[in-house]
Design a protein around this motif. Structure first.
Motif, PDB file in Angstrom:
ATOM      1  N   ILE A  78       0.835  -1.195   0.000  1.00 26.05           N
ATOM      2  CA  ILE A  78       0.000   0.000   0.000  1.00 26.05           C
ATOM      3  C   ILE A  78       0.877   1.255   0.000  1.00 26.05           C
ATOM      4  CG2 ILE A  78      -0.341   0.279   2.493  1.00 26.05           C
ATOM      5  CD1 ILE A  78      -3.356   0.597   1.793  1.00 26.05           C
ATOM      6  N   PHE A  79       2.118   1.100   0.449  1.00 27.07           N
ATOM      7  CA  PHE A  79       3.049   2.211   0.426  1.00 27.07           C
ATOM      8  C   PHE A  79       4.474   1.678   0.470  1.00 27.07           C
ATOM      9  CE2 PHE A  79       2.884   1.319   4.891  1.00 27.07           C
ATOM     10  CZ  PHE A  79       4.147   1.621   5.370  1.00 27.07           C
ATOM     11  N   SER A  80       5.398   2.536   0.060  1.00 26.69           N
ATOM     12  CA  SER A  80       6.816   2.238   0.219  1.00 26.69           C
ATOM     13  C   SER A  80       7.463   3.418   0.920  1.00 26.69           C
ATOM     14  CB  SER A  80       7.485   1.968  -1.132  1.00 26.69           C
ATOM     15  OG  SER A  80       7.455   3.127  -1.927  1.00 26.69           O
ATOM     16  N   LEU A  81       8.456   3.125   1.699  1.00 27.48           N
ATOM     17  CA  LEU A  81       9.139   4.152   2.479  1.00 27.48           C
ATOM     18  C   LEU A  81      10.639   3.898   2.391  1.00 27.48           C
ATOM     19  CD1 LEU A  81       8.842   6.532   4.511  1.00 27.48           C
ATOM     20  CD2 LEU A  81       8.836   4.818   6.315  1.00 27.48           C
ATOM     21  N   VAL A  82      11.383   4.913   1.958  1.00 23.82           N
ATOM     22  CA  VAL A  82      12.836   4.815   1.865  1.00 23.82           C
ATOM     23  C   VAL A  82      13.421   6.011   2.605  1.00 23.82           C
ATOM     24  CG1 VAL A  82      14.836   4.804   0.319  1.00 23.82           C
ATOM     25  CG2 VAL A  82      12.726   3.666  -0.373  1.00 23.82           C
ATOM     26  N   MET A  83      14.367   5.731   3.481  1.00 25.23           N
ATOM     27  CA  MET A  83      15.051   6.801   4.197  1.00 25.23           C
ATOM     28  C   MET A  83      16.556   6.577   4.056  1.00 25.23           C
ATOM     29  SD  MET A  83      14.767   7.884   8.161  1.00 25.23           S
ATOM     30  CE  MET A  83      15.027   9.558   8.621  1.00 25.23           C
ATOM     31  N   GLU A  84      17.237   7.617   3.613  1.00 21.71           N
ATOM     32  CA  GLU A  84      18.682   7.551   3.441  1.00 21.71           C
ATOM     33  C   GLU A  84      19.346   8.612   4.301  1.00 21.71           C
ATOM     34  OE1 GLU A  84      19.413   8.161  -0.725  1.00 21.71           O
ATOM     35  OE2 GLU A  84      18.998   6.057  -1.206  1.00 21.71           O
ATOM     36  N   ALA A  85      20.526   8.273   4.795  1.00 20.78           N
ATOM     37  CA  ALA A  85      21.342   9.232   5.534  1.00 20.78           C
ATOM     38  C   ALA A  85      22.627   9.446   4.737  1.00 20.78           C
ATOM     39  CB  ALA A  85      21.660   8.705   6.927  1.00 20.78           C
ATOM     40  N   ASN A  86      23.035  10.690   4.633  1.00 22.12           N
ATOM     41  CA  ASN A  86      24.226  11.054   3.865  1.00 22.12           C
ATOM     42  C   ASN A  86      25.171  11.861   4.736  1.00 22.12           C
ATOM     43  OD1 ASN A  86      23.153  10.154   1.243  1.00 22.12           O
ATOM     44  ND2 ASN A  86      21.716  11.843   1.534  1.00 22.12           N
ATOM     45  N   ALA A  87      26.465  11.619   4.554  1.00 25.70           N
ATOM     46  CA  ALA A  87      27.486  12.423   5.225  1.00 25.70           C
ATOM     47  C   ALA A  87      28.456  12.901   4.153  1.00 25.70           C
ATOM     48  CB  ALA A  87      28.212  11.611   6.285  1.00 25.70           C
ATOM     49  N   HIS A  88      28.755  14.190   4.166  1.00 23.54           N
ATOM     50  CA  HIS A  88      29.697  14.789   3.219  1.00 23.54           C
ATOM     51  C   HIS A  88      30.889  15.300   4.019  1.00 23.54           C
ATOM     52  CE1 HIS A  88      26.532  14.900   0.116  1.00 23.54           C
ATOM     53  NE2 HIS A  88      25.732  15.226   1.113  1.00 23.54           N
ATOM     54  N   VAL A  89      32.037  14.690   3.799  1.00 20.10           N
ATOM     55  CA  VAL A  89      33.255  15.120   4.464  1.00 20.10           C
ATOM     56  C   VAL A  89      34.231  15.503   3.362  1.00 20.10           C
ATOM     57  CG1 VAL A  89      35.144  14.476   6.014  1.00 20.10           C
ATOM     58  CG2 VAL A  89      32.868  13.516   6.363  1.00 20.10           C
ATOM     59  N   GLY A  90      34.537  16.781   3.297  1.00 19.33           N
ATOM     60  CA  GLY A  90      35.394  17.245   2.205  1.00 19.33           C
ATOM     61  C   GLY A  90      34.677  17.000   0.891  1.00 19.33           C
ATOM     62  N   GLY A  91      35.295  16.262   0.007  1.00 18.36           N
ATOM     63  CA  GLY A  91      34.682  15.956  -1.279  1.00 18.36           C
ATOM     64  C   GLY A  91      34.090  14.556  -1.319  1.00 18.36           C
ATOM     65  N   THR A  92      34.064  13.875  -0.199  1.00 24.02           N
ATOM     66  CA  THR A  92      33.584  12.496  -0.156  1.00 24.02           C
ATOM     67  C   THR A  92      32.172  12.441   0.420  1.00 24.02           C
ATOM     68  OG1 THR A  92      35.856  11.765   0.241  1.00 24.02           O
ATOM     69  CG2 THR A  92      34.108  10.178   0.682  1.00 24.02           C
ATOM     70  N   GLN A  93      31.353  11.624  -0.206  1.00 23.53           N
ATOM     71  CA  GLN A  93      29.983  11.442   0.280  1.00 23.53           C
ATOM     72  C   GLN A  93      29.796   9.988   0.685  1.00 23.53           C
ATOM     73  OE1 GLN A  93      26.800  12.788  -2.268  1.00 23.53           O
ATOM     74  NE2 GLN A  93      25.321  11.461  -1.280  1.00 23.53           N
ATOM     75  N   ILE A  94      29.243   9.800   1.854  1.00 27.45           N
ATOM     76  CA  ILE A  94      28.920   8.464   2.352  1.00 27.45           C
ATOM     77  C   ILE A  94      27.402   8.402   2.492  1.00 27.45           C
ATOM     78  CG2 ILE A  94      29.194   6.814   4.237  1.00 27.45           C
ATOM     79  CD1 ILE A  94      31.803   8.402   4.948  1.00 27.45           C
ATOM     80  N   THR A  95      26.788   7.407   1.854  1.00 27.81           N
ATOM     81  CA  THR A  95      25.341   7.251   1.894  1.00 27.81           C
ATOM     82  C   THR A  95      24.995   5.880   2.456  1.00 27.81           C
ATOM     83  OG1 THR A  95      25.075   8.657  -0.047  1.00 27.81           O
ATOM     84  CG2 THR A  95      23.228   7.226   0.510  1.00 27.81           C
ATOM     85  N   THR A  96      24.012   5.862   3.324  1.00 22.69           N
ATOM     86  CA  THR A  96      23.523   4.589   3.849  1.00 22.69           C
ATOM     87  C   THR A  96      21.998   4.607   3.867  1.00 22.69           C
ATOM     88  OG1 THR A  96      23.645   2.984   5.646  1.00 22.69           O
ATOM     89  CG2 THR A  96      23.613   5.290   6.281  1.00 22.69           C
ATOM     90  N   GLU A  97      21.436   3.464   3.569  1.00 24.48           N
ATOM     91  CA  GLU A  97      19.980   3.329   3.582  1.00 24.48           C
ATOM     92  C   GLU A  97      19.548   2.925   4.985  1.00 24.48           C
ATOM     93  OE1 GLU A  97      17.674   1.956  -0.151  1.00 24.48           O
ATOM     94  OE2 GLU A  97      17.960   0.198   1.128  1.00 24.48           O
ATOM     95  N   VAL A  98      18.742   3.760   5.620  1.00 28.34           N
ATOM     96  CA  VAL A  98      18.295   3.503   6.982  1.00 28.34           C
ATOM     97  C   VAL A  98      17.038   2.632   6.967  1.00 28.34           C
ATOM     98  CG1 VAL A  98      17.535   4.574   9.142  1.00 28.34           C
ATOM     99  CG2 VAL A  98      19.272   5.695   7.741  1.00 28.34           C
ATOM    100  N   ILE A  99      16.103   2.966   6.089  1.00 28.88           N
ATOM    101  CA  ILE A  99      14.836   2.224   5.987  1.00 28.88           C
ATOM    102  C   ILE A  99      14.524   2.020   4.504  1.00 28.88           C
ATOM    103  CG2 ILE A  99      12.342   2.284   6.387  1.00 28.88           C
ATOM    104  CD1 ILE A  99      12.864   4.100   8.778  1.00 28.88           C
ATOM    105  N   ASN A 100      14.082   0.836   4.172  1.00 30.51           N
ATOM    106  CA  ASN A 100      13.577   0.555   2.834  1.00 30.51           C
ATOM    107  C   ASN A 100      12.479  -0.490   2.994  1.00 30.51           C
ATOM    108  OD1 ASN A 100      12.987   0.092   0.189  1.00 30.51           O
ATOM    109  ND2 ASN A 100      15.092  -0.341  -0.432  1.00 30.51           N
ATOM    110  N   LYS A 101      11.232  -0.034   2.996  1.00 31.61           N
ATOM    111  CA  LYS A 101      10.104  -0.930   3.249  1.00 31.61           C
ATOM    112  C   LYS A 101       9.018  -0.752   2.217  1.00 31.61           C
ATOM    113  CE  LYS A 101      10.277  -1.263   8.232  1.00 31.61           C
ATOM    114  NZ  LYS A 101       9.511  -1.194   9.461  1.00 31.61           N
ATOM    115  N   GLU A 102       8.390  -1.849   1.883  1.00 25.20           N
ATOM    116  CA  GLU A 102       7.139  -1.855   1.149  1.00 25.20           C
ATOM    117  C   GLU A 102       6.198  -2.703   1.981  1.00 25.20           C
ATOM    118  OE1 GLU A 102       7.751  -1.459  -3.622  1.00 25.20           O
ATOM    119  OE2 GLU A 102       7.451  -3.438  -2.796  1.00 25.20           O
ATOM    120  N   LEU A 103       5.112  -2.108   2.428  1.00 29.83           N
ATOM    121  CA  LEU A 103       4.184  -2.850   3.280  1.00 29.83           C
ATOM    122  C   LEU A 103       2.783  -2.839   2.712  1.00 29.83           C
ATOM    123  CD1 LEU A 103       5.230  -1.766   6.888  1.00 29.83           C
ATOM    124  CD2 LEU A 103       5.534  -3.996   5.843  1.00 29.83           C
TER     125      LEU A 103
END
Length: 187
Positions: A25-50
């Protein structure tokens, strides 16, 4: 003729109800990003389809019992009872008994509109598309100046189950109205 059309629409509504509660009935995606200098780190916190049933199950297992029970009663139990009663009224030859059953359906119908309300509120809460938070920090480490930018982004989408459930609600309401009209006309 109206009685048959009401019954046929009820059967179609039941056909829509099943995928409406089992498909996402819905999907939910939450990502967290960190930018240090020129580098980006991304991680998926939530990825659900319910699905609706999956949501009820998750609420139940997380001890959110009142919400799980309310969602089950208004979105699964009442619609199922209503569909069964419309079918029963179609096959009953006693017009007075069929009329009483349809009056019960009419009373239940008012309560079953709560399912639409519950789903609408639930999806409104989740409709945080592109809600992004950004936090900038600057600190010194061994005389190096480091700039840190942290962000999170939440995306939610309505799934196919929502559209099936919505179509079920409309057809079910129309089916019960046509059935009640046919019985009242047959007095």
């Amino acid at each position: 003729m109206t009685k048959h059309l009401g019954f046929l629409l009820n059967i179609f509504a039941i056909g829509l109800f099943i995928p409406g509660i089992t498909l996402p009935i819905f999907s939910l995606v939450m990502e967290a990003n960190a930018h240090v200098g020129g580098t980006q780190i991304t991680t998926e916190v939530i990825n659900k389809e319910l699905s609706l049933l999956g949501t009820i199950n998750e609420l139940w297992t997380k001890d959110r019992l009142l919400v799980a029970i309310a969602l089950f009663i208004f979105s699964v139990a009442i619609p199922a009872i209503k569909a069964i009663l419309v079918c029963a009224a179609y096959f009953i030859t006693n017009t007075q008994l069929a009329k009483k059953i349809l009056n019960v359906i009419s009373a239940i119908g008012k309560w079953s509109m709560a399912d639409v309300f519950v789903i609408a509120v639930f999806l409104a809460v989740l409709s945080t598309n592109h809600a992004e938070t950004m936090n900038h920090q600057q600190f010194n480490l061994f005389s190096f100046q480091i700039k840190l930018a942290m962000s999170s982004e939440t995306l939610s989408n309505v799934g196919n189950g929502f559209y099936y459930f919505f179509a079920y609600c409309i057809l079910s309401l129309l089916a019960s109205q046509l059935s009640q009209y046919a019985i009242n006309k047959a007095k």
